[in-house]
Scaffold this active site. Structure first.
Site, mmCIF file in Angstrom:
data_model
loop_
_atom_site.group_PDB
_atom_site.id
_atom_site.type_symbol
_atom_site.label_atom_id
_atom_site.label_comp_id
_atom_site.label_asym_id
_atom_site.label_seq_id
_atom_site.Cartn_x
_atom_site.Cartn_y
_atom_site.Cartn_z
ATOM 1 C CE LYS A 105 -22.210 -37.314 7.703
ATOM 2 N NZ LYS A 105 -21.861 -38.731 7.997
ATOM 3 C CB SER B 50 -24.117 -40.604 5.825
ATOM 4 O OG SER B 50 -23.380 -40.610 7.033
ATOM 5 C CB SER C 129 -21.305 -42.886 7.394
ATOM 6 O OG SER C 129 -22.566 -43.436 7.130
#
Length: 477
Positions: A71, A148, A172
Site C-alpha cells: 500500500k 484506507s 483501514s
C-alpha cells in the site's frame, strides 16, 4: 499454469506450487503482472506499477515467488516512489531504504509487483484520492472498495494477487476487507513493526499487516512479519507457538458477546445485523456460550479524542512532507478535509492532546475490564455492506470534526479497537441481497491473535467463502 489455476490458489497453495516445480516463480510473476493490468483497467487500484520484474525477495522464504503489492502508505521499499495518496508529493519520493516491515515481506519471499492506492494520508473509509482518482469495488463498480487499504483489497478480491499489504488506524484493514469479501486482521499494538521511520503512528492507533483470502495465509504471514526490532516503542510477548499451528486447533468453549447496535447511535443495515446474529447462532451451535453484551463507554468523548489525535497526526505528517520536499502544504495541494484537519491539528495544544489520550485510557480500561468477562466480542465490521462512490468525499467543505464524524458514522464498530490497541479481525461471512460482501468482526483482548485465528478457522470451515467471486475477476476478463 493458467489464470483459473492461479486464481484458485491462496498464497500458501501458490507457494507450494512454486516450491514443487509445478510452475516457476517467473511464470507466476508474468501471470500476476497481466492480471494486475487487466483488473486495474476497471478498478483503478494500482498507484505505481506493475514493475517490469518483482522487487528482490528471499528465494527460501515461506512465500517465495508469491505475487504481492504494498500500500502507498507507511510501509515503503527502497527506491520505489511513494506518494501517500497526496498531491503534495507529485510523482512521489524514492525512499533510501526499506521500512522494517518491507524487510520482513522480502524475507518471507513475497514478490512485490506494485504499489496500491490509498486515500490522502489514509484518512478516509474509502479510497478516492484526487491524486489517483476513485478505486472501485470489484463486486459493484458503483461502490467503494473501502479504505484506507481499498487498493490492496480490490486487487486481492479480483484475483490479481492472493494477499496484499494493508494498515489500520481506524478500521483501514478491516473495512476494505469487509467491502471486498476478504479477511482483515488488525493485530495487537506492537505486534508488527512500524520502524524505523515511526515509533508509533496516531498515538498508537495504527497497526500494519495485510488482507488475505484464507485464514491459513493470515496466520502464516503473521508468523513471518511479527518481529520486534531494537528501539521499537512497543514490544509485546511473542506467541507460545506459531500462529499457523492455531489454524484448525480447537478453540475450546469461549464466552462470546454479541453487539449489533452502533455505538455512535447511527444506522446499521438490517442485513448486516442479521448476518452477525446468524454467525452468533453458528458459534452457539459449535458449543460456545453466546449472549448479548457490550463494553460500557461513551462514544462522543471517544469521537472527539479521535478528532484531536487524527488531526494532530495529519499535521505532523504534513510537516514531515514539507521538511522532506520543501513544498508547503495548502488548499492547492491538499484535499479540503485534509487541509481542515491539518489546520486544526496545528492548533492542538499539548494539554488537549494529553486530555484526548486520557479519554483513550478511560475507554481502554473499560474494554479491558469487559474482556475479563468475555473472550470475544462479535460485531459488524461496517454499518453497511459498502457505500456508493463519492459518499465519503474528502474534498467536501467540512470541518475536521464534521469529517471525522462522517467517516466514523459509516464504520462505528472498528475505531474502538484502534484506541485500545487490541486485535480484531473481519471475516467475509455473508452477502447482501445486492451481492455485496458483509464483513463480521471478532475482537479480543490484547495479544489474543491465537484465539481469534482459531475461531476464524472454525468459522471458515462452517461458513466457507472461498468459492465466492466478484463480477470483476481475472477469470472472467
Amino acid at each position: 499454469m493458467n489464470i483459473d489455476e492461479y486464481a484458485a490458489l491462496d498464497a500458501t497453495g501458490l507457494a507450494a506450487a512454486i516450491a514443487s516445480g509445478d510452475v516457476t516463480a517467473d511464470e507466476v510473476a508474468a501471470i500476476a503482472t497481466k492480471a494486475l493490468d487487466d483488473v486495474n483497467d476497471k478498478l483503478n487500484a494500482v498507484a505505481t506499477g506493475p514493475f517490469e520484474k518483482p522487487l528482490d525477495y528471499a528465494r527460501d522464504g515461506r512465500f517465495a515467488g508469491v505475487p504481492f503489492v504494498i500500500k502507498d502508505l507507511v510501509c515503503h521499499a527502497e527506491g520505489v516512489p511513494t506518494r501517500m495518496g497526496t498531491r503534495m508529493l507529485g510523482d512521489g519520493i524514492r525512499p533510501p531504504a526499506d521500512t522494517h516491515l518491507m524487510e520482513r515481506f522480502r524475507a518471507a519471499g513475497l514478490a512485490t509487483l506494485a504499489v496500491s492506492t490509498t486515500p490522502e494520508f489514509g484518512f478516509n473509509a474509502n479510497t478516492e484520492a484526487l491524486t489517483y482518482g476513485s478505486t472501485r469495488n470489484p463486486w459493484n463498480l458503483d461502490y467503494s472498495a473501502g479504505g484506507s487499504s481499498g487498493g490492496s483489497a480490490a486487487l486481492v478480491a479480483a484475483g490479481a494477487i492472493p494477499m496484499a499489504h494493508a494498515n489500520d488506524g481506524g478500521g483501514s484493514i478491516r473495512i476494505p476487507a469487509a467491502s471486498n469479501g476478504l479477511i482483515g486482521l488488525k493485530p495487537s499494538r506492537g505486534r508488527v513493526p512500524l520502524g524505523p521511520d515511526l515509533g508509533d503512528a496516531l498515538s498508537g492507533f495504527a497497526m500494519e499487516f495485510a488482507v488475505t483470502r484464507s485464514v491459513r495465509d493470515t496466520a502464516a504471514l503473521l508468523d513471518d512479519v511479527a518481529v520486534s526490532y531494537p528501539g521499537d516503542r512497543f514490544v509485546i510477548a511473542p506467541p507460545s507457538r506459531p500462529w499457523a499451528a492455531e489454524v484448525g486447533a480447537d478453540p475450546d468453549r469461549l464466552r462470546i458477546a454479541v453487539h449489533t447496535e452502533s455505538w455512535a447511535g447511527t444506522y446499521v443495515d438490517p442485513e448486516v445485523a442479521a448476518a452477525v446474529d446468524s454467525v452468533a447462532s453458528t458459534l452457539a451451535a459449535a458449543g460456545h456460550h453466546v449472549e448479548r453484551a457490550t463494553p460500557d463507554f461513551d462514544w462522543e468523548p471517544l469521537l472527539q479524542a479521535n478528532v484531536v489525535i487524527w488531526s494532530a497526526f495529519l499535521a505532523e505528517s504534513v510537516a514531515g512532507v514539507e521538511a522532506m520536499t520543501g513544498v508547503l502544504a495548502g488548499p492547492d495541494n491538499l484535499e479540503r478535509t485534509t487541509w481542515e484537519c491539518v489546520q486544526f491539528g496545528r492548533r492542538v495544544t499539548a494539554v488537549e492532546l494529553g486530555l484526548a489520550n486520557a479519554t483513550i485510557n478511560t475507554v481502554s480500561r473499560e474494554v479491558g475490564r469487559f474482556f475479563t468477562d468475555y473472550d470475544v466480542l462479535l460485531t459488524p465490521t461496517s454499518n453497511s455492506p459498502s457505500v456508493p462512490l463519492g459518499q465519503l468525499d474528502a474534498n467536501a467543505d467540512l470541518t475536521a470534526a464534521e469529517w471525522t464524524k462522517q467517516i466514523f458514522d459509516t464504520c462505528s464498530f472498528t475505531p474502538l479497537f484502534n484506541a485500545t490497541g487490541t486485535p480484531a479481525i473481519s471475516l467475509p461471512l455473508a452477502q447482501s441481497k445486492q451481492g455485496l460482501p458483509i464483513g463480521v468482526q471478532l475482537a479480543g483482548p490484547m495479544c489474543s491473535e491465537a484465539m481469534l485465528l482459531r475461531v476464524s478457522a472454525q468459522l471458515e470451515q462452517a461458513l466457507p467463502w472461498a468459492d465466492r467471486r466478484p463480477g470483476v475477476h481475472v477469470t472472467t476478463l
